[in-house]
Design an enzyme around this catalytic site. Structure first.
Site, PDB file in Angstrom:
ATOM      1  N   GLU A 129      -2.864  -4.950  -2.978  1.00 22.46           N
ATOM      2  CA  GLU A 129      -3.237  -5.839  -3.923  1.00 22.46           C
ATOM      3  C   GLU A 129      -3.601  -5.022  -5.431  1.00 22.46           C
ATOM      4  O   GLU A 129      -3.119  -5.697  -6.337  1.00 22.46           O
ATOM      5  CB  GLU A 129      -4.904  -6.425  -3.920  1.00 22.46           C
ATOM      6  CG  GLU A 129      -4.913  -7.053  -2.317  1.00 22.46           C
ATOM      7  CD  GLU A 129      -5.279  -6.084  -1.162  1.00 22.46           C
ATOM      8  OE1 GLU A 129      -6.032  -6.451  -0.347  1.00 22.46           O
ATOM      9  OE2 GLU A 129      -5.071  -4.933  -1.290  1.00 22.46           O
ATOM     10  N   ASN A 167       0.727  -1.276   0.027  1.00 16.30           N
ATOM     11  CA  ASN A 167      -0.138   0.112   0.015  1.00 16.30           C
ATOM     12  C   ASN A 167       0.837   1.425   0.121  1.00 16.30           C
ATOM     13  O   ASN A 167       2.007   1.197   0.377  1.00 16.30           O
ATOM     14  CB  ASN A 167      -1.202   0.238   1.308  1.00 16.30           C
ATOM     15  CG  ASN A 167      -0.355   0.030   2.480  1.00 16.30           C
ATOM     16  OD1 ASN A 167       0.482  -0.696   2.784  1.00 16.30           O
ATOM     17  ND2 ASN A 167      -0.896   0.616   3.478  1.00 16.30           N
TER      18      ASN A 167
END
Length: 140
Positions: free
Chosen positions: A63, A50
């Site tokens: 992701e 992130n």
């Protein structure tokens, strides 16, 4: 350690890759670092972490970074994905990332959720995103 079953994704390798990249996350605001590693159809493991931004919500999820790395690397199918986060609760993909994963993964694709102690849970993408809208829903 390699899995004996070549059809079964090597979750040990995914765990190691996600744990390693999680330390690289840029999370000065939440201090909540997440790493993700996915196994693609080309056999490679792609990672992401992130990246926060002062202008919320401009940051990106781990992701999303892994999916972008996979696409940049030329692969187009996710065979398995592992998300690594700390804290007492399981760190599952957010709704937007579930849809990002769905773009490149089948409903039966395994999604592992891990913390520092190891894998905490395993789901299929269908369990996390039931009755999903995917590429097959659009005419080609």
């Amino acid at each position: 350690m390699k899995n004996a079953d070549p059809a079964e994704p090597d979750f040990d390798a995914l765990f190691a890759a996600a744990a390693r990249i999680q330390r690289q996350a840029y999370a000065p605001y939440s201090r909540f670092k997440v790493g993700a590693a996915l196994l693609a159809d080309d056999g490679a493991i792609y990672v992401g972490c992130n990246v926060e931004n002062a202008a919320y919500p401009v940051g990106s999820c781990a992701e999303a970074g892994a999916v972008s790395a996979m696409v940049a690397g030329g692969a187009r199918v996710i065979r398995a994905i592992l998300v690594f986060g700390e804290g007492a609760e399981r760190v599952t993909p957010c709704g937007a990332c579930r849809q990002r994963i769905r773009e490149f993964a089948a409903p039966e694709t395994p999604v592992a959720i891990a913390g520092p102690e190891g894998i905490r849970a395993r789901f299929t993408l269908e369990e996390l995103l039931p009755a999903s809208f995917g590429p097959a829903n659009l005419p080609r």
